[in-house]
Design an enzyme around this catalytic site. Structure first.
Site, mmCIF file in Angstrom:
data_model
loop_
_atom_site.group_PDB
_atom_site.id
_atom_site.type_symbol
_atom_site.label_atom_id
_atom_site.label_comp_id
_atom_site.label_asym_id
_atom_site.label_seq_id
_atom_site.Cartn_x
_atom_site.Cartn_y
_atom_site.Cartn_z
ATOM 1 N N GLY A 120 0.829 -1.197 0.000
ATOM 2 C CA GLY A 120 0.000 0.000 0.000
ATOM 3 C C GLY A 120 0.861 1.243 0.000
ATOM 4 N N GLY A 121 0.225 2.359 -0.249
ATOM 5 C CA GLY A 121 0.924 3.636 -0.208
ATOM 6 C C GLY A 121 1.039 4.138 1.219
ATOM 7 N N ALA A 122 1.652 5.316 1.372
ATOM 8 C CA ALA A 122 1.790 5.913 2.697
ATOM 9 C C ALA A 122 0.411 6.227 3.259
ATOM 10 C CB ALA A 122 2.617 7.189 2.602
ATOM 11 N N GLY A 169 -3.315 2.566 5.312
ATOM 12 C CA GLY A 169 -3.952 1.664 6.267
ATOM 13 C C GLY A 169 -3.351 0.275 6.254
ATOM 14 N N ALA A 203 10.274 -4.254 13.764
ATOM 15 C CA ALA A 203 10.434 -2.906 13.200
ATOM 16 C C ALA A 203 11.772 -2.862 12.479
ATOM 17 C CB ALA A 203 10.400 -1.867 14.322
ATOM 18 N N HIS A 240 3.051 4.594 17.200
ATOM 19 C CA HIS A 240 2.989 3.187 16.777
ATOM 20 C C HIS A 240 3.035 2.258 17.994
ATOM 21 C CE1 HIS A 240 3.028 2.568 12.452
ATOM 22 N NE2 HIS A 240 3.636 3.727 12.341
ATOM 23 N N ARG A 269 0.039 -0.450 19.693
ATOM 24 C CA ARG A 269 0.206 -1.909 19.734
ATOM 25 C C ARG A 269 -0.212 -2.436 21.105
ATOM 26 N NH1 ARG A 269 5.132 -0.783 16.792
ATOM 27 N NH2 ARG A 269 6.565 -1.138 18.504
ATOM 28 N N GLU A 311 13.724 -4.797 16.982
ATOM 29 C CA GLU A 311 14.223 -3.827 15.990
ATOM 30 C C GLU A 311 15.408 -4.465 15.286
ATOM 31 O OE1 GLU A 311 14.781 -0.592 18.744
ATOM 32 O OE2 GLU A 311 12.972 0.402 18.010
HETATM 33 N N1 LIG Z 1 12.619 1.414 15.306
HETATM 34 C C1 LIG Z 1 11.287 1.311 15.452
HETATM 35 N N2 LIG Z 1 10.506 1.561 14.381
HETATM 36 C C2 LIG Z 1 9.165 1.418 14.531
HETATM 37 C C3 LIG Z 1 8.569 1.011 15.765
HETATM 38 N N3 LIG Z 1 7.228 0.968 15.574
HETATM 39 C C4 LIG Z 1 7.001 1.319 14.285
HETATM 40 N N4 LIG Z 1 8.164 1.589 13.658
HETATM 41 C C5 LIG Z 1 8.369 1.959 12.243
HETATM 42 O O1 LIG Z 1 7.414 2.889 11.805
HETATM 43 C C6 LIG Z 1 7.329 2.787 10.382
HETATM 44 C C7 LIG Z 1 5.900 3.081 9.909
HETATM 45 O O2 LIG Z 1 5.705 4.467 10.035
HETATM 46 P P1 LIG Z 1 4.499 5.297 9.406
HETATM 47 O O3 LIG Z 1 5.074 6.518 8.759
HETATM 48 O O4 LIG Z 1 3.526 5.568 10.486
HETATM 49 O O5 LIG Z 1 3.819 4.320 8.344
HETATM 50 P P2 LIG Z 1 3.130 4.518 6.937
HETATM 51 O O6 LIG Z 1 3.757 3.490 6.060
HETATM 52 O O7 LIG Z 1 3.176 5.939 6.465
HETATM 53 O O8 LIG Z 1 1.611 4.254 7.221
HETATM 54 P P3 LIG Z 1 0.648 3.023 7.081
HETATM 55 O O9 LIG Z 1 0.069 3.049 5.698
HETATM 56 O O10 LIG Z 1 -0.382 3.259 8.145
HETATM 57 O O11 LIG Z 1 1.458 1.784 7.327
HETATM 58 C C8 LIG Z 1 7.773 1.387 9.991
HETATM 59 O O12 LIG Z 1 8.906 1.480 9.155
HETATM 60 C C9 LIG Z 1 8.178 0.749 11.346
HETATM 61 O O13 LIG Z 1 9.383 0.010 11.225
HETATM 62 C C10 LIG Z 1 9.421 0.750 16.869
HETATM 63 O O14 LIG Z 1 8.996 0.386 17.957
HETATM 64 N N5 LIG Z 1 10.771 0.917 16.647
#
Ligand SMILES: Nc1nc2c(ncn2[C@@H]2O[C@H](COP(=O)(O)OP(=O)(O)OP(=O)(O)O)[C@@H](O)[C@H]2O)c(=O)[nH]1
Length: 209
Positions: free
Chosen positions: A41-43, A46, A65, A83, A87, A95
């Site tokens: 999916g895109g940014a 969802g 992560a 994030h 959870r 990580e």
């Molecule tokens: N290092 C680290 N990264 C995290 C953690 N939780 C989430 N992330 C990172 O947060 C990133 C997602 O960030 P977003 O910018 O909110 O996601 P998005 O892709 O724009 O949005 P969605 O379409 O909702 O997935 C992923 O690359 C995860 O690896 C964490 O506990 N530690």
């Protein structure tokens, strides 16, 4: 009575309410079966929310992560805080970019990898691909092969989140083109290895294979 509702995945209150209702069995989110699944999916499409909702019933989930954690980047720190907050507290966070090790682990907990697009960025960065360092292509190929092999052989249920990029114009920079091309190839390779492929657009998840 059946209603179809679309929510904005960046609306935290709506996501929290939907998660609560899904947990009580009062709403249905399209579900994937056991095994492995890729969601593209895109940014803010969802895709992460969909992946998380698939595992909402599992108390023990290994959330992997792949992203950096840079304490000096206040905006990124805040994103990650949100994030983590959304959870379930019973989930574990790992990580790492060593996905084959996670997939080979003798651990019954399902895995949620978020996300492959960031994983690729780190692999390319570590190999200095942006400066066309010698051997980066071979290094990337062997890492992708190891990942695909680990997906095919894992005994764990796993969901991989990835970005769909390249729907717009050709990037103006060589680095942008390199990343776009390699992410497309990675997504194709992983899609061929998983049991199910899903796509998420504007908060709506659909199974495409
Ligand atoms: N290092 C680290 N990264 C995290 C953690 N939780 C989430 N992330 C990172 O947060 C990133 C997602 O960030 P977003 O910018 O909110 O996601 P998005 O892709 O724009 O949005 P969605 O379409 O909702 O997935 C992923 O690359 C995860 O690896 C964490 O506990 N530690």
């Amino acid at each position: 009575m059946e209603f179809h509702v679309t929510i904005d995945p960046s609306d935290d209150a709506a996501v929290a309410l939907l998660r609560e209702l899904a947990g009580r069995g009062e709403v249905m989110v399209p579900v994937h079966g056991p095994g492995t699944a890729l969601v593209l999916g895109g940014a803010r499409s969802g895709k992460s929310f969909w992946a998380e909702s698939q595992l909402a019933d599992a108390a023990d989930v290994e959330y992997v992560a792949t992203s950096y954690y840079d304490p000096d980047d206040a905006e990124w720190v805040e994103r990650i805080r949100l994030h983590r907050e959304r959870r379930p507290s019973s989930w574990r966070t790992t990580e790492t970019v060593d996905l084959p090790a996670v997939l080979a682990a003798d651990d019954p907990a399902p895995v949620l990898v978020d996300c492959l697009a960031v994983w690729l960025d780190r692999v390319l960065f570590d190999a200095d691909a942006w400066n066309d360092a010698p051997g980066w292509r071979e290094g990337l190929r062997s890492k992708v092969d190891a990942l695909v092999n680990a997906i095919r052989t894992t005994r764990r249920d796993a969901i991989f989140v990835t970005n769909e990029v390249g729907l717009g114009i050709v990037p103006a920079t060589p680095g942008g083109r390199l990343y776009r091309d390699e992410l497309g190839r990675l997504n194709v390779a992983v899609a061929a290895a998983v049991d199910e492929v899903w796509t998420c657009t504007a908060g709506i998840a659909r199974r495409i294979r």
